[in-house]
Design an enzyme around this catalytic site. Structure first.
Site, PDB file in Angstrom:
ATOM      1  N   LEU A   1       7.658  14.416  12.521  1.00  0.00           N
ATOM      2  CA  LEU A   1       8.294  13.694  13.987  1.00  0.00           C
ATOM      3  C   LEU A   1       7.196  13.289  14.694  1.00  0.00           C
ATOM      4  O   LEU A   1       6.331  14.162  15.172  1.00  0.00           O
ATOM      5  CB  LEU A   1       9.430  14.604  14.569  1.00  0.00           C
TER       6      LEU A   1
ATOM      7  N   HIS B   1      10.312   8.704  16.795  1.00  0.00           N
ATOM      8  CA  HIS B   1      11.550   9.660  16.291  1.00  0.00           C
ATOM      9  C   HIS B   1      12.271  10.380  17.568  1.00  0.00           C
ATOM     10  O   HIS B   1      13.428  10.050  17.549  1.00  0.00           O
ATOM     11  CB  HIS B   1      11.278  10.801  15.297  1.00  0.00           C
TER      12      HIS B   1
ATOM     13  N   LYS C   1      11.247  -0.283  14.065  1.00  0.00           N
ATOM     14  CA  LYS C   1       9.814  -0.405  13.085  1.00  0.00           C
ATOM     15  C   LYS C   1      10.071  -1.006  11.625  1.00  0.00           C
ATOM     16  O   LYS C   1       9.287  -1.489  11.390  1.00  0.00           O
ATOM     17  CB  LYS C   1       9.252   0.990  13.320  1.00  0.00           C
TER      18      LYS C   1
END
Ligand code: PAF
Length: 282
Positions: free
Chosen positions: A37, A41, A153
């Site tokens: 992460l 995230h 993204k």
């Protein structure tokens, strides 16, 4: 104060936790991840927290979305660190199944896709969206969340997942969150750690070309010309371009002019052995 999230490894335990929240009338949001992460995230988790009283983060490096030639074995696995980061965000639950839990012996069903899954990423990675859509479908059904949050993204992935959930009547609202970027514009990605120092310095050129192309198109340049310019600039900067395209932002169908609807620029390009993807609206 940081509160360590509970961690469950089985679908049965996940369902039991979510059922208790539902009984108390609480909304649930899911953030599906493959771990490793980063701030991108964590922004998804914060968005999930804004949407629902309870937040579940799944961490599963999904083998079916990797081709044999890809980085499944070397994909970073950092569960302990990930859980620490999630504790700071007051995450309620981490679902971290192993491979047999997700794909038990005899597993043989796969979601078949059309529409936004065609072309772009699927040219270089024909296996990819089948694996993503199947695992995300499972995660949505296993968790029974009201919302699931995905990053823009992976814009094509977001549209594929949204279409899959709509077409299969999965009762979960798919929410997209704008890309989180490093200070120099590079889109955050777990795979950025693969970049050498030299390639890391060049990597933001991909985003800069997306921005320049959007400006050219908005100012009236021919789309075909603007895309050719960007591809050529990237090649000169040392990228190997898989695609640099302008598409309809809703369904990724081809467009020829500004009047054809909202436009999204999407790109994938290699720096050495690392493949970067990025996209922006025009
Ligand atoms: O974007 C990702 O990290 C993965 O493709 C996802 C959505 C968690 C499915 O494995």
């Amino acid at each position: 104060m940081a509160r360590k999230p509970a961690i469950v490894h089985t679908v049965k335990s996940l369902r039991a936790r979510v059922a208790a929240w539902r009984k108390a009338g609480e909304k649930v949001a899911l953030v599906p991840t493959m771990g490793a992460l980063h701030s991108g995230h964590l922004a998804l988790v914060e968005e999930a927290r804004r949407k629902a009283r309870r937040v579940v983060v799944s961490i599963f490096v999904n083998p079916t979305q990797f081709a044999p030639s890809e980085d499944f074995t070397r994909y970073p696995r950092t569960l302990k660190d990930d859980v620490r980061k999630l504790a700071d965000l007051d995450t309620d639950l981490v679902f971290a199944p192993d491979i047999p839990e997700m794909y038990p012996t005899g597993f043989c069903t796969k979601v078949t896709l059309g529409g936004p899954a065609e072309d772009l990423e699927s040219v270089a990675r024909p296996h990819f969206f089948g694996g993503v859509a199947t695992v995300v479908c499972k995660l949505l059904l296993q968790c029974g969340a009201d919302f699931a949050v995905f990053g823009e993204k992976d814009y094509q992935q977001l549209l594929v997942v949204r279409t899959m959930a709509r077409d299969l009547d999965v009762p979960c609202v798919i929410h997209g969150l704008a890309t989180i970027r490093e200070a120099d514009g590079l889109a955050m990605s777990s795979r950025n750690t693969y970049l050498s120092a030299e390639h890391r310095a060049v990597a933001p050129v991909l985003y800069r070309n997306l921005i320049d192309t959007a400006i050219h198109i908005r100012e009236g340049s021919s789309i075909a010309w603007a895309l050719r310019e960007a591809r050529s600039n990237l090649s000169m900067s040392g990228f190997r371009v898989d695609y640099f395209e302008a598409r309809n932002a809703i369904d990724l169908s081809p467009i020829n002019s500004l009047g054809d609807g909202p436009i999204r620029l999407l790109a994938a390009a290699w720096l050495g052995k690392t493949r970067l993807i990025d996209n922006i609206p025009v």
